[in-house]
Design a protein around this motif. Sequence first.
Motif, short mmCIF file in Angstrom:
data_model
loop_
_atom_site.label_atom_id
_atom_site.label_comp_id
_atom_site.label_asym_id
_atom_site.label_seq_id
_atom_site.Cartn_x
_atom_site.Cartn_y
_atom_site.Cartn_z
N MET B 233 24.18 46.50 65.88
CA MET B 233 25.23 46.70 64.89
C MET B 233 26.08 47.93 65.21
SD MET B 233 25.93 45.72 61.48
CE MET B 233 27.00 46.48 60.26
N GLY B 234 25.43 48.99 65.66
CA GLY B 234 26.16 50.24 65.89
C GLY B 234 26.64 50.39 67.32
N ASP B 235 26.34 49.39 68.18
CA ASP B 235 26.66 49.50 69.60
C ASP B 235 28.17 49.49 69.83
OD1 ASP B 235 25.51 49.25 72.46
OD2 ASP B 235 27.13 47.75 72.36
N TYR B 236 28.64 50.22 70.87
CA TYR B 236 30.05 50.12 71.23
C TYR B 236 30.24 49.84 72.72
CZ TYR B 236 29.87 54.83 73.18
OH TYR B 236 29.56 55.92 73.92
N ASN B 252 32.99 51.23 68.17
CA ASN B 252 34.14 51.61 68.96
C ASN B 252 35.12 52.45 68.15
OD1 ASN B 252 33.21 48.69 69.70
ND2 ASN B 252 33.97 49.62 71.58
N VAL B 253 35.25 52.11 66.87
CA VAL B 253 36.15 52.86 66.00
C VAL B 253 35.64 54.30 65.87
CG1 VAL B 253 37.14 53.03 63.70
CG2 VAL B 253 36.78 50.78 64.74
N ILE B 254 34.33 54.43 65.60
CA ILE B 254 33.75 55.77 65.42
C ILE B 254 33.94 56.58 66.70
CG2 ILE B 254 31.60 57.04 65.05
CD1 ILE B 254 30.68 54.65 63.33
N GLN B 255 33.65 55.94 67.84
CA GLN B 255 33.79 56.63 69.11
C GLN B 255 35.22 57.10 69.32
OE1 GLN B 255 34.78 54.60 72.36
NE2 GLN B 255 33.81 55.92 73.90
N PHE B 258 36.10 60.05 66.98
CA PHE B 258 35.48 61.32 67.37
C PHE B 258 36.12 61.86 68.65
CE2 PHE B 258 31.52 60.98 64.74
CZ PHE B 258 31.57 62.27 64.23
N LEU B 259 36.25 61.01 69.66
CA LEU B 259 36.57 61.51 70.99
C LEU B 259 38.05 61.44 71.32
CD1 LEU B 259 33.57 60.10 73.03
CD2 LEU B 259 33.83 62.34 71.93
N GLN B 260 38.78 60.47 70.75
CA GLN B 260 40.18 60.34 71.14
C GLN B 260 41.12 60.93 70.10
OE1 GLN B 260 40.08 56.17 72.15
NE2 GLN B 260 38.58 56.78 73.72
N SER B 261 41.04 60.46 68.86
CA SER B 261 41.98 61.00 67.87
C SER B 261 41.40 62.23 67.15
CB SER B 261 42.38 59.92 66.87
OG SER B 261 41.23 59.35 66.31
N ALA B 267 35.67 59.79 61.16
CA ALA B 267 34.54 59.34 61.96
C ALA B 267 33.23 59.56 61.21
CB ALA B 267 34.51 60.08 63.29
N SER B 268 33.12 60.70 60.54
CA SER B 268 31.90 61.00 59.79
C SER B 268 31.69 60.00 58.66
CB SER B 268 31.96 62.41 59.20
OG SER B 268 32.13 63.35 60.22
#
Lengths: 426, 296
Positions: B233-236, B252-255, B258-261, B267-268
Amino acid sequence: MPILAATGRDRIARSEGGSGSGEEENPARVTDVAVRLVQLTKRFGGDTTGKRVATYVDGAKADDTFLAVDHIDLEVRDGEFFSLLGPSGCGKTTTLRMIGGFEQPTSGLIELKGEDVSWLPAYQRNVNTVFQNYALFPHLTVFENVAFGLRRRKVADADIKQRVGDMLELVELPGYERRKPGQLSGGQAQRVALARALVNKPAVLLLDEPLGALDLKLRKQMQVELKRIQQEVRITFIYVTHDQEEAMTMSDRIAVMNKGKYEQLGDPEVLYERPQTRFVAGFLGVSNLLRATPDGPVDGYAVYRLADATAVRVPQQLVQGESGPVAIGVRPEKIRLSEAKADVAPGLNRLAGVISDASYLGVSTQYIVSLAGGGSVTVYEQNVERATKSELWTAGESVQLTWVPEHSFVVADEGSASNAAQEDLS
Amino acid sequence: MTAVVATPPRPSVLRRIARLAPYILLTPGLLWLLYFFIWPLAQMTLMSVSSGTLDTGFHVTGTLKSFSDALTKFGTQWGNSLLYGGTSTVLDFLIGFPVAYTIAFKGGRYKNLLLFMVIAPFFTSFLIRTISWQILLGDEGPILAFLKHTLGIVPVDFSILYSPVAVISGLTYNFLPFMILPMYVALEKIDFRLLEAAGDLYGSSWQTFRRVTFPLALPGVFAGSILTFIPAMGDYVNAELLGSPKTRMIGNVIQGRFLQSTDYPSASALSLLLMLGILIAVGIYARALGTEELTG
């Protein structure tokens, strides 16, 4: 037999057609016999399927072929409490497992109520089993455990409720329906296992050392209970045990097994009073066995001479036609002790000896007496006439031992060969 | 020996240590959890109700905007996560149960070898294994090339890679051992005599399986599906490597946040909601399967 599964009935009908006209001529005989084993044999280790189960049997070497059951012919009568008694590794459990359908015979036939079931799987046989460690389903309630067989046979719900209730009543566990096996004591689990098997009204109930895991007191209690239940339901019980007292308490007949065969089959009294082999004499209770050689018949008695030429008499009809050296047996409680010089009624067998050990056991006293002619015998004396210490025999006293010739038995003296065999078993 | 034990001070010291032993043994684990789980979780919770940017700094303002964004803006990705995670869990069960059953009951002396083969893929990096699925599922990869050119039963422009099927394939493959191992453990410890008893009580092979074997394996099925569903479920990574922008999952959204925008609050909030969602799902699942009944 309305409860027999349709598929099983079809197959049985087919096999019956092929088995000839003998059964039709004598239908009564067929119904008298609950289980008939014909030359039943099981050899483990020859094939891969046998190997895995072979580890169940004590004494079997998984990498060897091992003749667990050796051409057994046996008839168990309808409605009787029948025991297979023997030391571990004698083949009694394997025999039971073959009747139950958990083990395929290597050769031979198994007939259930006159019908060949040798190749039917367990679930198509009208036989139920009480397993050694109960094997209750841990995820089901007591009710569902007992109802398991009925549900598989599509018995109506109301009927199931009634029969399970009655059965729990019979094993004295009413009100335990909703418990899980994990919440039961050993004795209660035992009763549930019994109810689970009996509720199906099998033609034969198989019991594989069912009391083995219970403590002594509970075991004694359950023996009486089992006998009561068997008499109440009138179902044939085949009971496997290594405990001779257990077998004697409950059984109508016992087959004493050794090394894949049974050595003697009979009522408990006959087995105890008239053992026919050295093994049976030693396995059921305590036997004093004295080596002797035959010395001709006198007045309807066979006379035997012990090593020191003392004559021992045995009724002629008890001699089984052994030739050569034999062993004369007498049970410890049949022997009377008296003072060395006391007069003894004529016609009794008489030996001289010296008390070498006396143990007070409460209900009786056990003496070990060294015989004048070598060897020693065990004697049990009820603590009736003599009970206080001063009245008991003490070590070193000379005594004579007497017993009625009718209390003797004769078995072939297999000598060192049989001793070796018994060591092998222990 | 007895004399030593009998002297008063020594046993009391020993006893005090013995009494403290459980806590002493727990301490490293607790400290680890405290520093690397509880503390970041608290930080993340605070971050989720903060506003600001990486340049200006984040300040706790108590705003719930991140949560409402997380719930309203990413419907597709939440749906993808649930769909892909759920489907791959079901597939893993369907593929894994027969494998676990066969190893447990028919494995014989090859049991250990077979179990080793189940976990053997772990000796290769997760990323490499996933990237190799790009090749496997590629338009001219071994599978499609065979179907297209050798057999000719699939149109030449047919494609699997970058579709939901590819993502689910990757997830299913990657988490299969997590499903097999707990089910194997549950099946392996079933007492053989229970199956004999079921047969003795007129249960056919199928009924024995349905009424005894499978119910007794349920704790393993439960553990296996939890261990598969949660990471799936949490995999990206699978969606990233085998999917397209359309197959993005919530991971993918969380990633990306956190990392791009560097939108840490958002993200939290997404992470917290994912956690909460999984907890609720597991709770419902545990209820439905009734595992506490099984152990009782």
